[in-house]
Design an enzyme around this catalytic site. Structure first.
Site, PDB file in Angstrom:
ATOM      1  N   HIS A  96       0.825  -1.204   0.000  1.00  0.00           N
ATOM      2  CA  HIS A  96       0.000   0.000   0.000  1.00  0.00           C
ATOM      3  C   HIS A  96       0.861   1.256   0.000  1.00  0.00           C
ATOM      4  CE1 HIS A  96      -4.440  -0.529   0.865  1.00  0.00           C
ATOM      5  NE2 HIS A  96      -4.013  -1.752   0.608  1.00  0.00           N
ATOM      6  N   SER A 123      -5.445  -5.295 -10.676  1.00  0.00           N
ATOM      7  CA  SER A 123      -5.722  -4.059 -11.413  1.00  0.00           C
ATOM      8  C   SER A 123      -5.677  -2.828 -10.530  1.00  0.00           C
ATOM      9  CB  SER A 123      -7.086  -4.154 -12.112  1.00  0.00           C
ATOM     10  OG  SER A 123      -8.114  -4.382 -11.168  1.00  0.00           O
ATOM     11  N   GLY A 124      -5.548  -3.015  -9.207  1.00  0.00           N
ATOM     12  CA  GLY A 124      -5.261  -1.894  -8.323  1.00  0.00           C
ATOM     13  C   GLY A 124      -6.465  -1.179  -7.762  1.00  0.00           C
ATOM     14  N   GLU A 125      -6.164  -0.288  -6.803  1.00  0.00           N
ATOM     15  CA  GLU A 125      -7.170   0.575  -6.188  1.00  0.00           C
ATOM     16  C   GLU A 125      -6.696   2.024  -6.286  1.00  0.00           C
ATOM     17  OE1 GLU A 125      -5.487  -1.477  -3.764  1.00  0.00           O
ATOM     18  OE2 GLU A 125      -6.794  -3.221  -3.616  1.00  0.00           O
ATOM     19  N   LYS A 156     -18.416 -16.595   1.326  1.00  0.00           N
ATOM     20  CA  LYS A 156     -19.204 -17.779   1.646  1.00  0.00           C
ATOM     21  C   LYS A 156     -18.728 -18.938   0.771  1.00  0.00           C
ATOM     22  CE  LYS A 156     -23.330 -15.250   3.113  1.00  0.00           C
ATOM     23  NZ  LYS A 156     -23.080 -15.539   4.551  1.00  0.00           N
TER      24      LYS A 156
END
Length: 321
Positions: A38, A103-105, A191
């Site tokens: 990050h 693909s990132g944030e 889940k």
């Protein structure tokens, strides 16, 4: 049998603490480790953002664990820089590093000022970057002009075997696409029925027989109230849903989104329990789904007590002991 790993969350804790805790995890019986990558934390409350790549050198030297790291090439990092960093570590520590690519944030990648595109365009940029990284690992001199530009680049220090490139996916559609190019898959816990669909999609896209890795976010504490409170304090922004995680740009924005997350909401994205038996049961079900590695991300601040408690009461059952 799945290897059980310790997740080093750089957005939450100092690099020095993470190194100390990772060494403790290795001593306690964890099989492997994984590092986040990050530039900004998800929340001002988390308050850290150590540089994962320099930390990895110390962690690989300070333990015998294999490590993984997930990065997003094409924005904050040119793919040639990621290739060089991974190749250097893998040359020094053979067969101990895998590299996951996503693909990132925006919270990490938009700092360069490049436009932040929609998902389809980000995937196209990712695939170009993957092809560049693979060519560099192969010793080729690479020139490419497209979404990413690279001119006459060649890696001179390379490991004997290329670093495994794992694709990151949290949806069936992306998992199927990742199966067409990746050496493996990493996803996050969900889940069991949803996880099975993601694994099936990866196989359908071409990933059958390739390793799959799971990152499981959990919150354990001595009481149920503390376990939930810690999850909300540290991880509420990640449970906001929608496109929040990919498109918001500042930790303050995530804090605003996190105000609307309740206890029942956080339990949809974090395994929250004070009961070690419940954590054993959750993780045993995931282990039975065929994951090569399951990395445990204790989102709460109790890291040392988590490592020791899980080493004594959870890991032996997962390892058949």
């Amino acid at each position: 049998m799945a290897r059980i790993g310790y997740h080093a969350s750089h957005e939450q804790f100092t690099p020095a603490d993470l190194l100390r805790w990772t060494k403790r995890a290795a001593e306690a019986g964890f099989d492997c480790a994984m590092s986040s990558d990050h530039f900004h934390p998800w929340s001002e409350r988390q308050g850290q953002s150590g540089f994962a790549w320099s930390w990895l050198g110390a962690a690989l030297e300070g333990t015998a664990l294999p490590f993984g790291i997930i990065s997003a090439p094409g924005y904050r990092y040119h793919p040639a820089v990621i290739a060089q960093g991974a190749a250097t570590l893998a040359q020094m520590y053979p067969a101990r590093l895998w590299l996951a690519l996503g693909s990132g944030e925006a919270i990490n990648e938009s700092i360069t000022g490049l436009p932040w595109p929609e998902k389809q365009e980000r995937n196209a940029r990712l695939l170009e970057s993957v092809e560049i990284i693979r060519a560099l690992f192969a010793g080729e001199t690479v020139t490419h002009r497209g979404r990413v530009t690279i001119v006459e680049a060649k890696l001179y220090s390379r490991p004997e075997e290329p670093v495994i490139l794992v694709g990151a996916a949290v949806s069936e559609k992306t998992a199927e696409w990742v199966g067409s190019w990746a050496d493996g898959l990493i996803t996050v816990h969900a889940k069991p029925e949803q996880l099975r669909k993601i694994l099936e999609a990866f196989d359908r896209g071409g990933g059958a027989g390739k390793p799959v890795i799971l990152q499981a976010a959990l919150s354990w504490a001595p009481t149920e109230e503390e376990a939930e409170a810690e999850a909300l304090h540290q991880w509420a922004p990640n449970a906001a849903g929608g496109e929040v995680n990919w498109d918001l740009r500042r930790p303050q924005d995530f804090d605003i989104a996190g105000r609307f997350v309740r206890g029942e909401d956080i339990r949809q994205s974090v395994l929250v329990s004070a009961d070690l038996g419940q954590h054993r049961a959750w993780l045993a079900e995931y282990a039975g789904m065929g994951f090569a590695e399951i990395h445990l991300h204790q989102v709460g601040r109790r890291q040392l007590s988590f490592i020791d408690a899980f080493a004594e009461h959870v890991l032996p059952a997962l390892k058949g002991g």
